[in-house]
Design an enzyme around this catalytic site. Structure first.
Site, short mmCIF file in Angstrom:
data_model
loop_
_atom_site.label_atom_id
_atom_site.label_comp_id
_atom_site.label_asym_id
_atom_site.label_seq_id
_atom_site.Cartn_x
_atom_site.Cartn_y
_atom_site.Cartn_z
N ASP A 10 -6.28 17.09 55.99
CA ASP A 10 -6.04 15.72 55.49
C ASP A 10 -5.81 14.82 56.69
OD1 ASP A 10 -6.32 16.48 52.80
OD2 ASP A 10 -4.23 17.12 52.70
N LYS A 61 -14.51 16.88 44.03
CA LYS A 61 -14.26 16.70 42.59
C LYS A 61 -15.38 15.87 41.95
CE LYS A 61 -9.22 17.10 43.00
NZ LYS A 61 -9.01 17.00 44.47
N ILE A 65 -23.39 11.73 36.18
CA ILE A 65 -24.44 12.17 35.26
C ILE A 65 -25.07 13.45 35.84
CG2 ILE A 65 -24.91 9.87 34.36
CD1 ILE A 65 -27.51 9.91 36.08
O1 C5P Z 1 0.19 18.85 52.47
P1 C5P Z 1 0.05 19.61 51.20
O2 C5P Z 1 0.21 21.11 51.37
O3 C5P Z 1 0.86 19.06 50.08
O4 C5P Z 1 -1.49 19.39 50.84
C1 C5P Z 1 -2.05 19.92 49.70
C2 C5P Z 1 -3.50 19.61 49.60
O5 C5P Z 1 -3.94 20.01 48.31
C3 C5P Z 1 -3.85 18.15 49.73
O6 C5P Z 1 -5.16 18.09 50.29
C4 C5P Z 1 -3.87 17.66 48.30
O7 C5P Z 1 -4.76 16.59 48.11
C5 C5P Z 1 -4.38 18.88 47.57
N1 C5P Z 1 -3.98 18.96 46.17
C6 C5P Z 1 -2.65 19.00 45.79
N2 C5P Z 1 -2.31 19.11 44.47
C7 C5P Z 1 -3.25 19.17 43.56
C8 C5P Z 1 -4.60 19.13 43.92
C9 C5P Z 1 -4.93 19.02 45.26
O8 C5P Z 1 -1.77 18.95 46.60
N3 C5P Z 1 -2.90 19.32 42.32
#
Ligand code: C5P
Length: 225
Positions: A10, A61, A65
């Site tokens: 990220d 994600k 269509i």
């Molecule tokens: O820094 P952290 O461990 O919280 O990052 C988790 C990653 O997983 C991020 O890229 C976040 O967008 C993704 N994510 C999440 N929870 C979700 C789906 C995706 O934290 N439910």
């Protein structure tokens, strides 16, 4: 031992991502590229990672269509990406499976976004309780030919029961006991997530913001063992 850690890149730029991947060395070999890095560095950086032998989870994600999904997935499959997320309307899933054809790309379904609550579903005209919606989407994802599901670690056991033993379950929102939660509210430890049936754990800040990211990744692996 199979290394279940996928590090979430990220980050704002390919330069930052390269530096982190370099720092992590051989402690991790699987990386998630999400919308931020994709928007800044695009498929060029994704191909750079796959060319270096890294596994890539492209977290886009997709939801569009069928024809558009099929054609986008066909392009992504050519890049050597290993996991791609898509939403789980049956028409979207069927199109993605067609686009993947016989490539090594594995498709993961997103059921209900974990920050959605019942009022977000009601906003879209759905009155069904969230757990029932998740179970229904998981069943349809498996029937449509998806390889797995991305879900909260707190849903992993239920998703495993519904999806069966062969589905790939990937869980973000994991934190070692004592690690900062950041903005994550519903977390589980890496060991709990694996015990409940997760095959892979997406970990971002606990590793990327550690003073020594490679040692932190190795320490989490020991914790899981
Ligand atoms: O820094 P952290 O461990 O919280 O990052 C988790 C990653 O997983 C991020 O890229 C976040 O967008 C993704 N994510 C999440 N929870 C979700 C789906 C995706 O934290 N439910």
């Amino acid at each position: 031992m199979h290394n279940p850690i996928i590090v979430a890149l990220d980050l704002e730029s390919a330069a930052e991502a390269r530096a982190l991947v370099n720092t992590l060395g051989d402690s991790v070999s699987f990386y998630k590229v999400g919308l931020e890095l994709y928007a800044s560095a695009g498929m060029d950086y994704v191909r750079e990672l796959t060319a270096e032998g890294k596994d890539v989870f492209l977290d886009l994600k997709l939801y569009d269509i069928g024809e558009t999904v099929k054609r986008a997935v066909r392009q992504i499959a050519k890049s050597g990406v290993r996991f791609l997320t898509i939403h789980t309307p049956v028409s979207v899933m069927r199109a993605a499976v067609e686009g993947r054809a016989d490539s090594k790309l594995e498709l993961l379904g997103v059921t209900v976004l974990t920050n959605f609550d019942q009022s977000d579903l009601a906003d879209r005209g759905c009155m069904t309780p969230i757990p029932e919606v998740v179970a229904d989407r998981v069943t349809k994802a498996v029937a449509s030919g998806l390889n797995g599901i991305v879900c909260s670690p707190l849903e992993a056991a239920m998703v495993r029961r519904t999806a069966g033993p062969n589905a790939i379950i990937v869980t973000p929102g994991v934190r070692s006991a004592g690690a900062g939660h950041g903005d994550q509210k519903r977390v589980a430890t890496p060991a709990d997530a694996i015990r409940d049936g997760a095959n892979y754990l997406v970990i971002g800040r606990q590793i990327t913001r550690a003073a020594d990211p490679a040692s932190e990744a190795r320490r989490i692996l020991e914790e899981i063992k």
